[in-house]
Design an enzyme around this catalytic site. Structure first.
Site, PDB file in Angstrom:
ATOM      1  N   ARG A  68       0.910  -1.273   0.036  1.00  4.42           N
ATOM      2  CA  ARG A  68      -0.045  -0.125  -0.047  1.00  4.42           C
ATOM      3  C   ARG A  68       0.913   1.204   0.025  1.00  4.42           C
ATOM      4  O   ARG A  68       2.019   1.341   0.609  1.00  4.42           O
ATOM      5  CB  ARG A  68      -0.982   0.068   1.148  1.00  4.42           C
ATOM      6  CG  ARG A  68      -2.155  -0.732   1.197  1.00  4.42           C
ATOM      7  CD  ARG A  68      -3.012  -0.086   0.145  1.00  4.42           C
ATOM      8  NE  ARG A  68      -4.441  -0.733   0.211  1.00  4.42           N
ATOM      9  CZ  ARG A  68      -4.705  -1.986  -0.642  1.00  4.42           C
ATOM     10  NH1 ARG A  68      -3.654  -2.279  -1.502  1.00  4.42           N
ATOM     11  NH2 ARG A  68      -5.780  -2.664  -0.575  1.00  4.42           N
ATOM     12  N   GLU A  98      -2.231   7.997  -4.022  1.00  2.91           N
ATOM     13  CA  GLU A  98      -2.361   7.785  -5.564  1.00  2.91           C
ATOM     14  C   GLU A  98      -3.825   8.145  -5.883  1.00  2.91           C
ATOM     15  O   GLU A  98      -4.700   8.408  -5.105  1.00  2.91           O
ATOM     16  CB  GLU A  98      -1.948   6.184  -5.616  1.00  2.91           C
ATOM     17  CG  GLU A  98      -3.046   5.247  -4.749  1.00  2.91           C
ATOM     18  CD  GLU A  98      -2.800   3.810  -4.904  1.00  2.91           C
ATOM     19  OE1 GLU A  98      -1.548   3.596  -4.707  1.00  2.91           O
ATOM     20  OE2 GLU A  98      -3.523   2.973  -5.125  1.00  2.91           O
ATOM     21  N   HIS A 113      -1.450   0.548  -9.616  1.00  2.00           N
ATOM     22  CA  HIS A 113      -2.241  -0.386  -8.632  1.00  2.00           C
ATOM     23  C   HIS A 113      -2.936  -1.516  -9.341  1.00  2.00           C
ATOM     24  O   HIS A 113      -4.111  -1.602  -8.992  1.00  2.00           O
ATOM     25  CB  HIS A 113      -3.288   0.388  -7.939  1.00  2.00           C
ATOM     26  CG  HIS A 113      -3.517   0.089  -6.532  1.00  2.00           C
ATOM     27  ND1 HIS A 113      -3.905   0.844  -5.244  1.00  2.00           N
ATOM     28  CD2 HIS A 113      -3.949  -1.290  -6.209  1.00  2.00           C
ATOM     29  CE1 HIS A 113      -4.163  -0.323  -4.456  1.00  2.00           C
ATOM     30  NE2 HIS A 113      -4.205  -1.278  -4.718  1.00  2.00           N
ATOM     31  N   GLY A 140      -2.117  -4.838  -9.028  1.00  2.00           N
ATOM     32  CA  GLY A 140      -1.446  -6.292  -8.356  1.00  2.00           C
ATOM     33  C   GLY A 140      -2.418  -7.169  -8.623  1.00  2.00           C
ATOM     34  O   GLY A 140      -2.077  -8.484  -9.081  1.00  2.00           O
TER      35      GLY A 140
HETATM   36  P1  NAP Z   1      -2.235 -11.000   5.245  1.00  2.00           P
HETATM   37  O1  NAP Z   1      -2.433 -12.689   4.964  1.00  2.00           O
HETATM   38  O2  NAP Z   1      -2.986 -10.355   6.321  1.00  2.00           O
HETATM   39  O3  NAP Z   1      -0.843 -10.736   5.567  1.00  2.00           O
HETATM   40  C1  NAP Z   1      -0.385  -9.702   6.125  1.00  2.00           C
HETATM   41  C2  NAP Z   1       1.120 -10.069   6.546  1.00  2.00           C
HETATM   42  O4  NAP Z   1       1.821  -8.932   7.152  1.00  2.00           O
HETATM   43  C3  NAP Z   1       0.988 -10.764   7.929  1.00  2.00           C
HETATM   44  O5  NAP Z   1       2.120 -12.101   7.838  1.00  2.00           O
HETATM   45  C4  NAP Z   1       1.313 -10.024   9.224  1.00  2.00           C
HETATM   46  O6  NAP Z   1       2.060 -10.959   9.906  1.00  2.00           O
HETATM   47  C5  NAP Z   1       2.404  -9.109   8.532  1.00  2.00           C
HETATM   48  N1  NAP Z   1       2.411  -7.684   9.206  1.00  2.00           N
HETATM   49  C6  NAP Z   1       1.144  -7.065   9.570  1.00  2.00           C
HETATM   50  N2  NAP Z   1       1.810  -5.980  10.195  1.00  2.00           N
HETATM   51  C7  NAP Z   1       3.124  -5.873  10.215  1.00  2.00           C
HETATM   52  C8  NAP Z   1       4.135  -5.080  10.785  1.00  2.00           C
HETATM   53  N3  NAP Z   1       3.734  -3.924  11.322  1.00  2.00           N
HETATM   54  N4  NAP Z   1       5.552  -5.451  10.580  1.00  2.00           N
HETATM   55  C9  NAP Z   1       5.776  -6.549  10.074  1.00  2.00           C
HETATM   56  N5  NAP Z   1       4.734  -7.452   9.458  1.00  2.00           N
HETATM   57  C10 NAP Z   1       3.465  -7.067   9.575  1.00  2.00           C
HETATM   58  O7  NAP Z   1      -2.581 -10.307   4.098  1.00  2.00           O
HETATM   59  P2  NAP Z   1      -2.444 -10.425   2.502  1.00  2.00           P
HETATM   60  O8  NAP Z   1      -3.774 -11.200   2.166  1.00  2.00           O
HETATM   61  O9  NAP Z   1      -1.212 -11.150   2.057  1.00  2.00           O
HETATM   62  O10 NAP Z   1      -2.284  -8.896   1.862  1.00  2.00           O
HETATM   63  C11 NAP Z   1      -1.385  -8.149   2.454  1.00  2.00           C
HETATM   64  C12 NAP Z   1      -1.614  -6.598   1.922  1.00  2.00           C
HETATM   65  O11 NAP Z   1      -1.292  -6.394   0.593  1.00  2.00           O
HETATM   66  C13 NAP Z   1      -2.916  -6.342   1.947  1.00  2.00           C
HETATM   67  O12 NAP Z   1      -3.348  -5.656   3.285  1.00  2.00           O
HETATM   68  C14 NAP Z   1      -3.235  -5.112   0.954  1.00  2.00           C
HETATM   69  O13 NAP Z   1      -2.895  -3.779   1.479  1.00  2.00           O
HETATM   70  C15 NAP Z   1      -2.147  -5.273  -0.027  1.00  2.00           C
HETATM   71  N6  NAP Z   1      -2.449  -5.657  -1.386  1.00  2.00           N
HETATM   72  C16 NAP Z   1      -2.106  -5.292  -2.462  1.00  2.00           C
HETATM   73  C17 NAP Z   1      -2.529  -5.394  -3.807  1.00  2.00           C
HETATM   74  C18 NAP Z   1      -2.264  -4.765  -4.790  1.00  2.00           C
HETATM   75  O14 NAP Z   1      -2.911  -4.681  -5.759  1.00  2.00           O
HETATM   76  N7  NAP Z   1      -0.989  -3.850  -4.831  1.00  2.00           N
HETATM   77  C19 NAP Z   1      -3.208  -6.463  -3.842  1.00  2.00           C
HETATM   78  C20 NAP Z   1      -3.652  -7.249  -2.801  1.00  2.00           C
HETATM   79  C21 NAP Z   1      -3.130  -7.036  -1.594  1.00  2.00           C
HETATM   80  P3  NAP Z   1       1.945 -10.490  11.642  1.00  2.00           P
HETATM   81  O15 NAP Z   1       0.520 -10.081  11.828  1.00  2.00           O
HETATM   82  O16 NAP Z   1       2.440 -11.581  12.431  1.00  2.00           O
HETATM   83  O17 NAP Z   1       3.050  -9.086  11.676  1.00  2.00           O
END
Ligand code: NAP
Length: 328
Positions: A237, A266, A284, A286
Protein backbone atom coordinates in the site's frame (compact mmCIF):
# COMPACT_ATOMS: atom_id res chain seq x y z
CA UNK A 1 -41.75 -5.81 1.19
CA UNK A 2 -39.28 -3.33 -0.28
CA UNK A 3 -35.75 -4.46 -0.99
CA UNK A 4 -32.81 -3.08 1.03
CA UNK A 5 -30.93 -0.31 -0.76
CA UNK A 6 -27.34 -0.93 -1.89
CA UNK A 7 -24.88 1.64 -3.26
CA UNK A 8 -22.08 0.28 -5.48
CA UNK A 9 -19.57 3.11 -5.65
CA UNK A 10 -17.66 2.01 -8.77
CA UNK A 11 -18.61 0.38 -12.08
CA UNK A 12 -18.31 -3.37 -11.65
CA UNK A 13 -18.85 -6.48 -13.80
CA UNK A 14 -22.52 -6.66 -14.97
CA UNK A 15 -22.97 -10.24 -13.75
CA UNK A 16 -22.11 -9.05 -10.24
CA UNK A 17 -24.73 -6.29 -10.36
CA UNK A 18 -27.30 -8.75 -11.73
CA UNK A 19 -26.68 -11.15 -8.85
CA UNK A 20 -27.16 -8.33 -6.34
CA UNK A 21 -30.34 -6.98 -7.99
CA UNK A 22 -32.11 -10.21 -7.08
CA UNK A 23 -32.04 -9.12 -3.46
CA UNK A 24 -31.13 -5.43 -3.32
CA UNK A 25 -32.42 -2.24 -4.87
CA UNK A 26 -29.09 -1.35 -6.44
CA UNK A 27 -27.74 2.14 -7.14
CA UNK A 28 -24.71 2.03 -9.46
CA UNK A 29 -22.08 4.36 -10.86
CA UNK A 30 -22.35 3.28 -14.51
CA UNK A 31 -20.10 6.06 -15.82
CA UNK A 32 -17.49 5.23 -13.17
CA UNK A 33 -17.58 8.95 -12.34
CA UNK A 34 -15.37 10.44 -9.66
CA UNK A 35 -17.45 11.26 -6.59
CA UNK A 36 -16.25 13.67 -3.94
CA UNK A 37 -16.74 12.53 -0.34
CA UNK A 38 -19.76 14.88 -0.16
CA UNK A 39 -21.29 13.30 -3.28
CA UNK A 40 -20.70 9.81 -1.90
CA UNK A 41 -22.38 10.81 1.37
CA UNK A 42 -25.40 12.14 -0.55
CA UNK A 43 -25.74 9.02 -2.68
CA UNK A 44 -25.27 6.68 0.29
CA UNK A 45 -27.48 8.59 2.73
CA UNK A 46 -30.56 6.32 2.51
CA UNK A 47 -28.67 3.06 1.86
CA UNK A 48 -28.69 -0.12 3.91
CA UNK A 49 -25.54 -1.52 2.34
CA UNK A 50 -22.34 -0.19 0.76
CA UNK A 51 -20.15 -1.95 -1.83
CA UNK A 52 -16.83 -0.06 -1.99
CA UNK A 53 -13.28 -0.49 -3.30
CA UNK A 54 -9.81 0.10 -1.87
CA UNK A 55 -9.82 3.79 -2.78
CA UNK A 56 -13.18 4.67 -1.14
CA UNK A 57 -12.82 6.15 2.32
CA UNK A 58 -15.47 4.89 4.70
CA UNK A 59 -14.92 7.23 7.64
CA UNK A 60 -16.91 8.58 10.57
CA UNK A 61 -18.40 11.34 8.40
CA UNK A 62 -19.77 8.84 5.87
CA UNK A 63 -21.09 6.57 8.60
CA UNK A 64 -22.80 9.53 10.29
CA UNK A 65 -24.47 10.43 6.98
CA UNK A 66 -25.92 6.90 6.58
CA UNK A 67 -28.23 6.20 9.53
CA UNK A 68 -29.64 3.01 7.92
CA UNK A 69 -26.28 1.46 7.04
CA UNK A 70 -26.04 -2.20 8.09
CA UNK A 71 -23.07 -3.64 6.14
CA UNK A 72 -19.94 -2.49 4.27
CA UNK A 73 -18.35 -4.84 1.72
CA UNK A 74 -15.05 -3.90 0.09
CA UNK A 75 -13.80 -5.51 -3.11
CA UNK A 76 -10.23 -5.61 -1.79
CA UNK A 77 -8.26 -7.61 0.75
CA UNK A 78 -6.86 -4.44 2.34
CA UNK A 79 -9.38 -2.49 4.41
CA UNK A 80 -7.27 0.36 5.76
CA UNK A 81 -9.61 2.80 3.95
CA UNK A 82 -12.46 1.78 6.26
CA UNK A 83 -12.81 2.95 9.86
CA UNK A 84 -13.47 -0.59 11.07
CA UNK A 85 -13.59 0.46 14.74
CA UNK A 86 -16.33 3.00 13.99
CA UNK A 87 -18.27 0.36 12.02
CA UNK A 88 -17.94 -2.11 14.89
CA UNK A 89 -19.12 0.53 17.37
CA UNK A 90 -22.27 0.87 15.27
CA UNK A 91 -22.69 -2.90 14.91
CA UNK A 92 -21.91 -2.78 11.18
CA UNK A 93 -20.09 -5.80 9.74
CA UNK A 94 -17.25 -5.17 7.29
CA UNK A 95 -16.16 -7.77 4.73
CA UNK A 96 -13.10 -7.98 2.43
CA UNK A 97 -11.83 -10.33 -0.31
CA UNK A 98 -8.84 -12.38 0.88
CA UNK A 99 -7.38 -15.43 -0.91
CA UNK A 100 -9.03 -14.96 -4.33
CA UNK A 101 -6.38 -12.39 -5.34
CA UNK A 102 -3.38 -13.96 -3.62
CA UNK A 103 -1.79 -15.74 -6.59
CA UNK A 104 -2.39 -12.92 -9.10
CA UNK A 105 -0.86 -10.38 -6.71
CA UNK A 106 2.14 -12.63 -6.03
CA UNK A 107 2.64 -12.96 -9.82
CA UNK A 108 2.66 -9.17 -10.07
CA UNK A 109 5.17 -8.85 -7.23
CA UNK A 110 7.43 -11.11 -9.25
CA UNK A 111 6.81 -9.16 -12.45
CA UNK A 112 7.99 -6.04 -10.62
CA UNK A 113 10.91 -7.84 -8.99
CA UNK A 114 12.18 -9.18 -12.32
CA UNK A 115 11.58 -5.95 -14.23
CA UNK A 116 13.32 -3.99 -11.47
CA UNK A 117 16.35 -6.25 -11.04
CA UNK A 118 16.88 -6.65 -14.79
CA UNK A 119 16.05 -3.06 -15.77
CA UNK A 120 13.33 -4.10 -18.21
CA UNK A 121 11.34 -0.88 -18.52
CA UNK A 122 14.38 1.38 -18.25
CA UNK A 123 16.13 -0.37 -21.14
CA UNK A 124 12.90 -0.52 -23.18
CA UNK A 125 12.47 3.26 -22.86
CA UNK A 126 16.07 3.72 -24.06
CA UNK A 127 15.47 1.41 -27.02
CA UNK A 128 12.22 3.22 -27.98
CA UNK A 129 14.10 6.51 -27.86
CA UNK A 130 16.33 5.20 -30.67
CA UNK A 131 19.46 5.14 -28.50
CA UNK A 132 20.46 1.53 -29.26
CA UNK A 133 23.52 2.08 -31.44
CA UNK A 134 25.30 -1.20 -30.74
CA UNK A 135 25.68 -3.98 -28.18
CA UNK A 136 28.07 -3.37 -25.26
CA UNK A 137 29.42 -5.51 -22.42
CA UNK A 138 28.20 -3.14 -19.77
CA UNK A 139 24.80 -2.20 -21.21
CA UNK A 140 22.04 -2.19 -18.57
CA UNK A 141 23.80 -4.49 -16.16
CA UNK A 142 21.29 -5.59 -13.56
CA UNK A 143 21.24 -7.69 -10.43
CA UNK A 144 21.02 -11.48 -10.27
CA UNK A 145 17.71 -12.80 -9.06
CA UNK A 146 18.70 -16.49 -9.03
CA UNK A 147 20.72 -17.43 -5.99
CA UNK A 148 20.11 -14.06 -4.32
CA UNK A 149 18.58 -13.34 -0.91
CA UNK A 150 14.92 -12.35 -0.97
CA UNK A 151 13.51 -10.44 2.01
CA UNK A 152 9.73 -10.40 2.38
CA UNK A 153 8.16 -7.92 4.77
CA UNK A 154 4.73 -9.41 5.57
CA UNK A 155 4.77 -13.21 5.26
CA UNK A 156 1.00 -13.63 5.10
CA UNK A 157 -1.11 -15.04 2.29
CA UNK A 158 0.49 -13.06 -0.55
CA UNK A 159 3.96 -12.97 1.03
CA UNK A 160 3.90 -16.79 1.24
CA UNK A 161 2.83 -17.04 -2.41
CA UNK A 162 5.74 -14.75 -3.35
CA UNK A 163 8.06 -16.96 -1.27
CA UNK A 164 6.87 -20.20 -2.90
CA UNK A 165 7.79 -18.83 -6.33
CA UNK A 166 11.35 -18.10 -5.11
CA UNK A 167 12.24 -21.80 -4.86
CA UNK A 168 12.51 -21.95 -8.66
CA UNK A 169 15.21 -19.30 -8.44
CA UNK A 170 17.25 -21.05 -5.70
CA UNK A 171 16.94 -18.01 -3.46
CA UNK A 172 17.72 -17.68 0.21
CA UNK A 173 14.53 -16.53 1.97
CA UNK A 174 14.07 -14.31 5.00
CA UNK A 175 11.07 -12.42 6.28
CA UNK A 176 9.76 -9.99 8.86
CA UNK A 177 6.41 -10.40 10.62
CA UNK A 178 5.36 -9.38 14.11
CA UNK A 179 4.80 -13.08 14.90
CA UNK A 180 6.37 -16.21 13.37
CA UNK A 181 4.68 -17.36 10.15
CA UNK A 182 3.21 -20.85 10.74
CA UNK A 183 4.56 -22.02 7.36
CA UNK A 184 8.15 -20.77 7.77
CA UNK A 185 9.66 -24.28 7.91
CA UNK A 186 7.73 -25.39 4.83
CA UNK A 187 8.89 -22.26 2.97
CA UNK A 188 12.45 -22.54 4.26
CA UNK A 189 12.29 -18.91 5.38
CA UNK A 190 14.15 -17.38 8.31
CA UNK A 191 12.39 -14.75 10.45
CA UNK A 192 14.60 -11.72 11.13
CA UNK A 193 13.98 -8.18 12.35
CA UNK A 194 13.39 -5.43 9.82
CA UNK A 195 16.85 -3.86 10.16
CA UNK A 196 18.57 -7.21 9.55
CA UNK A 197 16.29 -7.97 6.61
CA UNK A 198 17.03 -4.61 4.99
CA UNK A 199 20.78 -4.87 5.57
CA UNK A 200 21.15 -8.42 4.22
CA UNK A 201 18.61 -8.84 1.41
CA UNK A 202 19.42 -8.36 -2.27
CA UNK A 203 15.74 -7.93 -3.11
CA UNK A 204 13.04 -6.74 -0.71
CA UNK A 205 9.29 -7.16 -1.29
CA UNK A 206 6.78 -5.30 0.88
CA UNK A 207 3.43 -7.06 1.22
CA UNK A 208 1.92 -6.07 4.55
CA UNK A 209 -1.21 -4.06 5.41
CA UNK A 210 -1.16 -0.29 5.74
CA UNK A 211 -1.95 0.97 9.24
CA UNK A 212 -0.87 3.92 11.39
CA UNK A 213 1.92 1.58 12.64
CA UNK A 214 3.22 0.87 9.13
CA UNK A 215 3.01 4.50 7.88
CA UNK A 216 6.52 5.33 6.55
CA UNK A 217 7.89 2.08 7.96
CA UNK A 218 10.38 2.36 5.10
CA UNK A 219 11.76 5.89 5.36
CA UNK A 220 15.16 7.51 4.81
CA UNK A 221 16.82 5.71 7.75
CA UNK A 222 15.59 2.28 6.64
CA UNK A 223 16.52 2.89 3.00
CA UNK A 224 20.02 3.93 4.10
CA UNK A 225 20.42 0.53 5.78
CA UNK A 226 19.75 -1.41 2.58
CA UNK A 227 22.54 -3.22 0.76
CA UNK A 228 24.22 -1.15 -1.95
CA UNK A 229 22.68 -2.29 -5.22
CA UNK A 230 19.58 -3.80 -3.61
CA UNK A 231 16.09 -3.53 -5.09
CA UNK A 232 12.76 -2.78 -3.40
CA UNK A 233 9.24 -3.76 -4.52
CA UNK A 234 6.14 -2.24 -2.93
CA UNK A 235 3.07 -4.28 -3.86
CA UNK A 236 1.40 -3.51 -0.49
CA UNK A 237 0.00 0.00 0.00
CA UNK A 238 1.07 3.57 -0.57
CA UNK A 239 2.21 5.30 2.61
CA UNK A 240 4.22 2.32 3.91
CA UNK A 241 7.17 3.76 1.96
CA UNK A 242 8.17 7.41 2.21
CA UNK A 243 8.11 8.01 -1.56
CA UNK A 244 10.17 11.23 -1.37
CA UNK A 245 12.92 9.45 0.59
CA UNK A 246 12.74 6.55 -1.86
CA UNK A 247 13.26 8.88 -4.83
CA UNK A 248 16.39 10.24 -3.10
CA UNK A 249 17.69 6.71 -2.37
CA UNK A 250 17.16 5.80 -6.03
CA UNK A 251 19.05 8.89 -7.17
CA UNK A 252 21.88 8.90 -4.63
CA UNK A 253 22.01 5.24 -3.47
CA UNK A 254 22.16 2.78 -1.92
CA UNK A 255 19.25 1.37 -3.93
CA UNK A 256 19.82 0.16 -7.49
CA UNK A 257 16.15 0.19 -8.44
CA UNK A 258 12.57 -0.09 -7.20
CA UNK A 259 9.26 -1.43 -8.47
CA UNK A 260 6.10 0.26 -7.22
CA UNK A 261 2.47 -0.68 -7.73
CA UNK A 262 1.14 1.59 -4.96
CA UNK A 263 1.86 5.18 -3.99
CA UNK A 264 1.32 7.71 -1.26
CA UNK A 265 -1.66 9.81 -2.36
CA UNK A 266 -2.31 7.74 -5.50
CA UNK A 267 -3.35 8.28 -8.25
CA UNK A 268 -0.98 11.23 -7.85
CA UNK A 269 2.62 10.01 -8.00
CA UNK A 270 5.39 11.95 -6.29
CA UNK A 271 7.03 13.92 -9.17
CA UNK A 272 10.48 13.02 -7.83
CA UNK A 273 9.74 9.36 -8.62
CA UNK A 274 8.79 10.26 -12.18
CA UNK A 275 12.19 11.88 -12.63
CA UNK A 276 14.38 8.93 -11.64
CA UNK A 277 14.94 6.34 -14.39
CA UNK A 278 15.55 3.32 -12.16
CA UNK A 279 12.00 2.76 -10.98
CA UNK A 280 9.24 0.63 -12.50
CA UNK A 281 5.82 2.19 -11.92
CA UNK A 282 2.46 0.45 -12.32
CA UNK A 283 -0.99 1.89 -11.49
CA UNK A 284 -2.14 -0.36 -8.61
CA UNK A 285 -2.73 -3.42 -10.81
CA UNK A 286 -1.53 -6.08 -8.37
CA UNK A 287 -4.72 -8.14 -8.62
CA UNK A 288 -5.64 -7.06 -12.15
CA UNK A 289 -6.25 -10.28 -14.02
CA UNK A 290 -9.79 -10.86 -15.28
CA UNK A 291 -10.33 -14.02 -13.25
CA UNK A 292 -8.93 -12.51 -10.07
CA UNK A 293 -10.87 -9.24 -10.31
CA UNK A 294 -14.11 -11.11 -11.11
CA UNK A 295 -13.56 -13.44 -8.16
CA UNK A 296 -12.96 -10.43 -5.88
CA UNK A 297 -16.07 -8.64 -7.14
CA UNK A 298 -18.18 -11.80 -6.75
CA UNK A 299 -16.87 -12.49 -3.24
CA UNK A 300 -17.87 -8.98 -2.14
CA UNK A 301 -21.33 -9.62 -3.66
CA UNK A 302 -21.62 -13.05 -2.00
CA UNK A 303 -20.97 -11.41 1.36
CA UNK A 304 -23.77 -8.91 0.71
CA UNK A 305 -26.13 -11.69 -0.41
CA UNK A 306 -25.29 -13.81 2.64
CA UNK A 307 -25.96 -10.82 4.89
CA UNK A 308 -29.36 -10.18 3.28
CA UNK A 309 -30.25 -13.86 3.74
CA UNK A 310 -29.22 -13.80 7.40
CA UNK A 311 -26.46 -16.32 6.68
CA UNK A 312 -22.86 -16.25 8.02
CA UNK A 313 -20.58 -13.89 6.10
CA UNK A 314 -17.91 -15.56 3.96
CA UNK A 315 -15.01 -13.24 4.79
CA UNK A 316 -15.82 -10.95 7.72
CA UNK A 317 -13.20 -8.46 8.91
CA UNK A 318 -14.71 -7.57 12.30
CA UNK A 319 -16.65 -10.74 13.15
CA UNK A 320 -14.75 -11.31 16.41
CA UNK A 321 -15.03 -7.66 17.42
CA UNK A 322 -18.79 -7.65 16.76
CA UNK A 323 -19.24 -10.85 18.80
CA UNK A 324 -17.19 -9.37 21.66
CA UNK A 325 -19.31 -6.20 21.51
CA UNK A 326 -22.48 -8.30 21.57
CA UNK A 327 -21.21 -10.27 24.57
CA UNK A 328 -20.20 -7.23 26.61
P1 NAP B 1 -2.23 -11.09 5.26
O1 NAP B 1 -2.41 -12.54 4.89
O2 NAP B 1 -3.02 -10.54 6.39
O3 NAP B 1 -0.67 -10.87 5.49
C1 NAP B 1 -0.15 -9.71 6.02
C2 NAP B 1 1.17 -10.04 6.70
O4 NAP B 1 1.77 -8.82 7.14
C3 NAP B 1 1.01 -10.93 7.92
O5 NAP B 1 1.91 -12.00 7.81
C4 NAP B 1 1.36 -10.03 9.09
O6 NAP B 1 2.01 -10.80 10.09
C5 NAP B 1 2.31 -9.03 8.45
N1 NAP B 1 2.32 -7.75 9.16
C6 NAP B 1 1.28 -6.99 9.54
N2 NAP B 1 1.69 -5.88 10.17
C7 NAP B 1 3.05 -5.95 10.18
C8 NAP B 1 4.07 -5.12 10.71
N3 NAP B 1 3.77 -3.99 11.35
N4 NAP B 1 5.35 -5.50 10.53
C9 NAP B 1 5.66 -6.64 9.89
N5 NAP B 1 4.74 -7.49 9.39
C10 NAP B 1 3.46 -7.14 9.53
O7 NAP B 1 -2.58 -10.16 4.02
P2 NAP B 1 -2.39 -10.48 2.45
O8 NAP B 1 -3.65 -11.08 1.91
O9 NAP B 1 -1.11 -11.19 2.24
O10 NAP B 1 -2.31 -8.96 1.90
C11 NAP B 1 -1.30 -8.09 2.37
C12 NAP B 1 -1.54 -6.67 1.89
O11 NAP B 1 -1.23 -6.58 0.51
C13 NAP B 1 -3.00 -6.18 1.98
O12 NAP B 1 -3.31 -5.67 3.26
C14 NAP B 1 -3.09 -5.13 0.90
O13 NAP B 1 -2.92 -3.85 1.43
C15 NAP B 1 -1.93 -5.47 -0.04
N6 NAP B 1 -2.42 -5.85 -1.38
C16 NAP B 1 -2.10 -5.06 -2.46
C17 NAP B 1 -2.56 -5.41 -3.72
C18 NAP B 1 -2.25 -4.57 -4.91
O14 NAP B 1 -3.06 -4.52 -5.83
N7 NAP B 1 -1.09 -3.94 -4.99
C19 NAP B 1 -3.34 -6.57 -3.91
C20 NAP B 1 -3.62 -7.35 -2.80
C21 NAP B 1 -3.16 -6.97 -1.53
P3 NAP B 1 1.98 -10.36 11.64
O15 NAP B 1 0.53 -10.07 11.94
O16 NAP B 1 2.54 -11.52 12.37
O17 NAP B 1 2.82 -9.15 11.74
Amino acid sequence: MSKPRLLITRRVFPEVVDALRAVYEVRTNDDDAFWTPEQTREKAADCDALYVVATDRVDAALLAACPNLKIVATGSVGYNQIDVAACTARGIPVTNTPDVLTEATADMAWALLMATARRVTESERWLREGKWGRWAWDQFLGADVHGATLGIVGMGRIGSAVARRASGFSMRLQYTNRSPAPNEAELGALRVDLDTLLATSDHVVLVLPYSPQTQHMIGAAQLARMKPGATLVNIARGGIVDDAALARALRDGPLAAAGLDVFEGEPVVNPALLEVPNVVLTPHIGSATRSSRLAMAMLAARNLLAFAAGEPLHTPVNGDALRARGAS
